[in-house]
Design an enzyme around this catalytic site. Structure first.
Site, PDB file in Angstrom:
ATOM      1  N   THR B  17       0.807  -1.217   0.000  1.00 54.51           N
ATOM      2  CA  THR B  17       0.000   0.000   0.000  1.00 54.51           C
ATOM      3  C   THR B  17       0.845   1.275   0.000  1.00 54.51           C
ATOM      4  OG1 THR B  17      -0.160  -0.218   2.406  1.00 54.51           O
ATOM      5  CG2 THR B  17      -2.013  -1.044   1.109  1.00 54.51           C
ATOM      6  N   GLY B  18       2.150   1.154   0.075  1.00 53.34           N
ATOM      7  CA  GLY B  18       3.025   2.329  -0.009  1.00 53.34           C
ATOM      8  C   GLY B  18       2.987   2.901  -1.422  1.00 53.34           C
ATOM      9  N   VAL B  96      14.418  -4.240  -2.320  1.00 48.66           N
ATOM     10  CA  VAL B  96      14.907  -3.073  -3.052  1.00 48.66           C
ATOM     11  C   VAL B  96      15.473  -2.005  -2.116  1.00 48.66           C
ATOM     12  CG1 VAL B  96      14.119  -1.150  -4.517  1.00 48.66           C
ATOM     13  CG2 VAL B  96      13.365  -3.483  -5.004  1.00 48.66           C
ATOM     14  N   GLU B  98      17.008   0.793   0.126  1.00 48.97           N
ATOM     15  CA  GLU B  98      18.374   1.305   0.233  1.00 48.97           C
ATOM     16  C   GLU B  98      18.612   1.856   1.622  1.00 48.97           C
ATOM     17  OE1 GLU B  98      19.496   4.260  -2.600  1.00 48.97           O
ATOM     18  OE2 GLU B  98      21.571   4.267  -1.855  1.00 48.97           O
ATOM     19  N   TYR B 159      21.156  -1.057 -16.190  1.00 52.59           N
ATOM     20  CA  TYR B 159      20.179  -0.658 -17.213  1.00 52.59           C
ATOM     21  C   TYR B 159      20.914  -0.178 -18.472  1.00 52.59           C
ATOM     22  CZ  TYR B 159      17.313   0.254 -12.965  1.00 52.59           C
ATOM     23  OH  TYR B 159      16.690   0.205 -11.745  1.00 52.59           O
ATOM     24  N   GLU B 209      31.897  -2.978  -9.754  1.00 57.41           N
ATOM     25  CA  GLU B 209      32.397  -1.660  -9.379  1.00 57.41           C
ATOM     26  C   GLU B 209      33.406  -1.830  -8.261  1.00 57.41           C
ATOM     27  OE1 GLU B 209      28.402  -0.357  -8.672  1.00 57.41           O
ATOM     28  OE2 GLU B 209      28.721  -0.217  -6.512  1.00 57.41           O
ATOM     29  N   HIS B 249      27.152   4.041  -3.301  1.00 53.90           N
ATOM     30  CA  HIS B 249      26.810   2.745  -2.723  1.00 53.90           C
ATOM     31  C   HIS B 249      27.591   2.491  -1.439  1.00 53.90           C
ATOM     32  CE1 HIS B 249      25.509   0.959  -6.860  1.00 53.90           C
ATOM     33  NE2 HIS B 249      24.506   1.522  -6.239  1.00 53.90           N
TER      34      HIS B 249
END
Lengths: 394, 297
Positions: B17-18, B96, B98, B159, B209, B249
């Site tokens: 619901t967020g 997901v 962060e 991406y 990375e 990151h």
């Protein structure tokens, strides 16, 4: 995020780890007073966030307050290990019978925390084999038998076991409480009055700053000393100045992609001023982050061009276009040197807005990098208006 | 085929619901992802975009037989959400979020290992099997079905490279964003064997990375046959990154001798991975590797 030695020691003390009484000084005069207050010979230690201070001359013995002031004068405001010394920390000189290395480190690869013990002064990175290590079990804590086995393995006397265990348990509690990734006492000195930490290094998880008591305040009050963390905590995005004399500013989104952009520009001869991850997905039309960055970037007289890069997943580019134009409105001379690369949701509407404003736009990253390098070359020719912020009233 | 997620997956969204979750649930449904429900404490019985909402993961799994969960919640709720997913019987969790504290991840990893449950993330865009299932926030338009497996620490770099592969006619079997944190649910080495076994995947691209040892571990895995001889191409970001500074990151920081660009490139090259100097070079390297692989009988 790494804390300064004096900050690390304050936390060690609060956790019950023995440290020497010390004084923080920002001027030679303060150093004179501090040395007098501490009494006897003192050690003057430059406070910078780098290792190897001793070898670089940043840790000096002073026999009396006059010498302490002289050392402070030579260290303060000067460069050391690529950083500027803002403060020095003074401590009484200790009588050292033996030096040890004691620490805890997060081993991300094995997903565990390690207890470390070794001879004092050891450079753990170059001589990992000299350090005895054992995984710490969160439920078991650090039992005394671990310390006894460590001492046996290192050929150190068992009479160190009890005091060392006490320090090790307190240090472990600090590790958990501060959400640390590394806490190191090197050297932990055995003195006639017991064990004492002569140096302390504490590195904490920035992702947990708001949970660990007192750390968020440290960052909020340290906009200069903890610049990178300050931006993250107060503005909610990432900005790292990597080259104050660089010529290309980056208003870019995505950590890995921005690192890549920095690599590509550098390879082609450009000098990016900064790394950034603007996180446009959480901005909407709010230009705050962009304005903040442009303000920083335009203070660099060497700025020549700006690259914007947004690979839009969550971001709606039309919203972002409005935000960017609002931000750029404060820097009219900059417009001709801005190159936008954008692709994704809302691109067509965004491009229309940018083109009306006379800003170069492309969907291709390689082309955008070429264009920004061209803009940079153009900006170096004479009679080009400065990109620095216009003073009020033009 | 693909790995981990496809049309036969049964996926729930925790925190449905967020606002971010509602948006992505709608997009995922439009793209044909097999979502079967959502979880939001106190909102059981309601619906989001036609999906039934449950009060707990356990209730959702009991009603829908879901085995996969997507967590789209703020970082401070992530640990508990992951623990709840394990508790509720989920087998594959994609987180997901962060900013999950590293110490939280220590605890979570212990529980995951004990339960034999797989986590992708945190701090990642998740998984995407083009045309079949998206479990995360990766933009579907950059991808198309194909035979290249992609594993990336960075979402945006992943991406970008995937888009170039797509433009070159090299579609993807599955895109896996493993995230930018130092302690992650799955690293390259956990996913390479899955690609090795997947009949549809003919080559793998690793987007790495600076910071940590994920790439070095991947090299070790490949060197001992973890990819079953399938070719791999890597691009590593951060060649010009300054040492000891965190590049966005949590895991992207060169600490002393650990996590350098040179160390990673060396390790991967020694394991036979082709190293791309730039994202633009990735498609050609993949094509060359595929041609070579099919050429050798």
């Amino acid at each position: 995020m790494r804390l300064y030695e004096y900050q690390a020691k304050a936390r060690l003390a609060a956790a019950g780890v023995p440290v020497l009484p010390g004084r923080l000084c920002e001027t030679p005069e303060a150093a004179t007073a501090a040395a007098a207050a501490l009494g006897g010979p003192v050690v003057v230690k430059a406070q910078v966030l780098a290792g190897g201070r001793g070898k670089a001359g940043g840790i000096r013995m002073a026999a009396d307050p006059t010498e302490a002031a002289a050392h402070a004068d030579e260290l303060l405001g000067r460069p050391l290990l690529g950083l500027t010394v803002g403060r020095v920390w003074l401590e009484p000189r200790a009588e050292v019978l033996r030096e040890l290395y004691l620490g805890y480190v997060l081993d991300a690869d094995a997903c565990q925390v390690l207890f470390l013990l070794g001879p004092g002064g050891v450079d753990v990175e170059s001589h990992p084999e000299a350090v005895w290590r054992a995984p710490v079990d969160r439920t078991m804590g650090l039992p005394a038998f671990v310390v006894r086995d460590a001492l046996l393995a290192l050929g150190l006397p068992q009479d160190l076991a009890r005091p060392l265990h006490e320090v090790a348990v307190a240090l472990l509690a600090l590790f958990w409480e501060t959400s640390a990734t590394l806490v190191e006492i090197n050297p932990l000195a055995d003195t006639p009055t017991g064990l004492v930490a002569l140096d302390a290094r504490l590195v904490v998880d920035e992702g947990a700053i708001e949970q660990a008591p007192g750390l968020a305040e440290l960052v909020r009050e340290g906009a200069e000393e903890f610049a990178d963390e300050w931006v993250k905590l107060t503005l909610g995005f990432d900005y790292v100045e990597i080259d104050p004399e660089g010529d290309i500013g980056l208003l870019t989104t995505g950590a890995g992609l921005t690192m890549t952009v920095i690599d590509l520009i550098t390879h082609l001869g450009g000098r990016p001023i900064n790394f950034a991850d603007v996180r446009t997905g959480s901005m909407g039309r709010d230009p705050t982050r962009l304005t903040w960055m442009l303000d920083r970037l335009t203070r660099r007289p060497t700025l020549r061009a700006v690259l914007v890069n947004v690979f839009a997943g969550i971001t709606n580019l039309e919203e972002f276009a409005h935000a960017l134009l609002t931000a750029l409105a404060g820097y009219p001379a900059l417009r001709q040197s801005v190159v936008v690369r954008a692709t994704g949701t809302g691109f067509d509407g965004a491009r229309a807005l940018w083109e009306v404003a006379g800003i170069r736009v492309t969907e291709d990253l390689d082309e955008a990098i070429e264009l920004v390098l061209q803009a940079r070359r153009r900006a170096e020719t004479p009679h080009t208006p400065t990109l620095l912020s216009e003073p009020p009233g033009g | 085929m693909s790995i981990l997620v496809d049309s036969s997956s049964r996926i729930i969204v925790q925190g449905v619901t967020g606002s971010a979750a509602t948006l992505h649930a709608r997009l995922m449904l439009q793209e044909g992802t097999p979502l079967v429900g959502g979880v939001a404490p106190g909102r059981g019985g309601s619906q989001v975009h036609g999906l039934p909402v449950f009060d707990t993961v356990r209730a959702a799994v009991a009603a829908t037989n879901a085995e996969t969960s997507l967590i789209l919640l703020p970082a401070r709720y992530a640990r508990e959400a992951i623990l709840e997913a394990i508790w509720g019987g989920i087998r594959l969790i994609v987180c997901v979020s962060e900013g999950v504290p590293i110490h939280d991840m220590l605890l979570v990893r212990e529980r995951l290992d004990a339960a034999g449950c797989r986590l992708i993330g945190p701090n990642c865009p998740g998984l995407l099997t083009p045309g079949r299932a998206r479990v995360g926030i990766a933009p579907a338009r950059a991808f198309r079905p194909g035979s290249v497996g992609v594993i990336s620490r960075s979402g945006t770099l992943g991406y970008e490279i995937s888009l170039r592969l797509t433009r070159a006619g090299l579609g993807q079997s599955t895109f896996c964003g493993i995230g930018g944190d130092p302690i992650k649910g799955s690293s390259f080495r956990d996913l390479l064997p899955l690609f090795a076994e997947d009949a549809e995947t003919r080559a793998v691209v690793l987007c790495g990375e600076i910071g940590g040892t994920d790439e070095e571990q991947a090299a070790e895995c490949i060197a001992v046959g973890g990819l079953a001889g399938k070719p791999a191409v890597a691009f590593i970001a951060g060649r010009s990154a300054p040492p000891e500074r965190r590049m966005g990151h949590a895991g992207a920081i060169i600490a002393g001798a650990v996590g350098t660009w040179a160390g990673k490139v060396e390790a991967l090259a020694a394991a036979g991975v082709a190293i791309a100097d730039r994202p633009a070079d990735v498609p050609d390297l993949v094509r060359t590797a595929l041609d070579r692989a099919s050429g050798s009988g």
